[in-house]
Design an enzyme around this catalytic site. Structure first.
Site, PDB file in Angstrom:
ATOM      1  CG  HIS A  76      -7.610  -4.141   6.908  1.00  0.00           C
ATOM      2  ND1 HIS A  76      -6.867  -5.204   6.429  1.00  0.00           N
ATOM      3  CD2 HIS A  76      -7.333  -3.090   6.077  1.00  0.00           C
ATOM      4  CE1 HIS A  76      -6.177  -4.825   5.358  1.00  0.00           C
ATOM      5  NE2 HIS A  76      -6.435  -3.551   5.133  1.00  0.00           N
ATOM      6  CG  HIS A 124      -9.323  -1.556   1.977  1.00  0.00           C
ATOM      7  ND1 HIS A 124      -8.499  -1.245   0.928  1.00  0.00           N
ATOM      8  CD2 HIS A 124      -8.507  -2.042   2.937  1.00  0.00           C
ATOM      9  CE1 HIS A 124      -7.250  -1.552   1.226  1.00  0.00           C
ATOM     10  NE2 HIS A 124      -7.233  -2.035   2.451  1.00  0.00           N
ATOM     11  CD  GLU A 178      -3.155  -0.597   0.028  1.00  0.00           C
ATOM     12  OE1 GLU A 178      -2.919   0.336  -0.772  1.00  0.00           O
ATOM     13  OE2 GLU A 178      -4.184  -1.290  -0.026  1.00  0.00           O
ATOM     14  CG  HIS A 204      -4.154   1.006   5.368  1.00  0.00           C
ATOM     15  ND1 HIS A 204      -5.526   1.164   5.395  1.00  0.00           N
ATOM     16  CD2 HIS A 204      -3.918  -0.128   4.665  1.00  0.00           C
ATOM     17  CE1 HIS A 204      -6.076   0.167   4.728  1.00  0.00           C
ATOM     18  NE2 HIS A 204      -5.128  -0.640   4.278  1.00  0.00           N
TER      19      HIS A 204
END
Ligand SMILES: [Zn+2]
Length: 231
Positions: free
Chosen positions: A102, A163, A81, A100
């Site tokens: 989840h 996402h 990413e 980042h």
């Protein structure tokens, strides 16, 4: 020499990675973290490597890349990413770190496509307003990076549709704290919608708090911008 450069920053980023796992925001390798490295003539980015679990990362397993994604040291390949992180650094000079992940409640909001409205004061004061949902794009693509940064605007967090979550901060610690905050806000929001529906803050309060957010950010800018890191 790869092993002697950015020693302190590599250690800080590894600590943040361990906290991400400890706090349950990341399981295994399902997240990535980066920080801007200020050099005399350019900005570089220190980022977690592709495919390795964050928990046991060694400082020398992190990768240093430039803002175009080119490797600077002989490191492991950077996170898949990377484009997402680099787009933030190119478009937001005030940002010193990107997280980042989840996490469950943020991902529920992202899957349902629901932005997190200003339901408690911290959403506005710390994040800058509603946490928006970026349109869907395939993971790891420039398209995802663009959509995410568009929806991020000048705020500190954005949900990535179907996402997960991305947060930013002046330092890696602040970016992590913002992830923890948004995950808690998502939890409050989703439980509230299950009960009787969420009531936003009064509009005039949101206005005042938006002003507080802007004042806080410009005071930070005046005091030297993102985390001062020596070259
Ligand atoms: Zn992801």
């Amino acid at each position: 020499m790869a092993s002697s450069r950015w020693e302190k920053e590599r250690e800080t980023l590894c600590q943040v990675c361990r906290r991400l796992v400890k706090t349950g925001l990341v399981v295994g390798s399902s997240g990535n973290v980066s920080m801007r490295l200020k050099t005399n003539d350019d900005d570089l980015v220190l980022i977690t490597p592709m495919g390795l679990a964050l928990e046991g990362l060694n400082p020398h397993e992190l990768a240093v890349i430039d803002l175009e994604g080119e490797p600077v040291e002989e490191d492991l390949p950077p996170s898949s990413e990377s484009a997402l992180h680099l787009m933030v650094y190119r478009r937001r000079p005030d940002v010193g770190s990107v997280v980042h992940a989840h996490p469950v409640f943020s991902s529920v909001a992202a899957v349902s496509g629901r932005e997190i409205p200003p339901i408690v004061d911290e959403v506005v004061i710390k994040i800058g307003g509603s946490v928006q949902v970026a349109e869907y794009a395939f993971p790891g693509t420039e398209e995802l990076a663009e959509k995410a940064v568009d929806a991020l605007g000048d705020r500190m967090a954005v949900l990535l549709r179907n996402h997960g979550l991305m947060t930013v901060g002046k330092s890696a610690e602040e970016a992590l704290d913002n992830s923890l905050l948004v995950e808690r806000l998502a939890q409050i929001f989703l439980y509230t919608t299950l009960s009787k529906g969420a009531n936003p803050l009064p509009a005039e309060v949101v206005k005042i708090e938006e002003e507080l957010y802007r004042m806080h950010r410009s005071a930070e800018k005046a005091s030297g911008g993102p985390h001062g890191i020596g070259a």
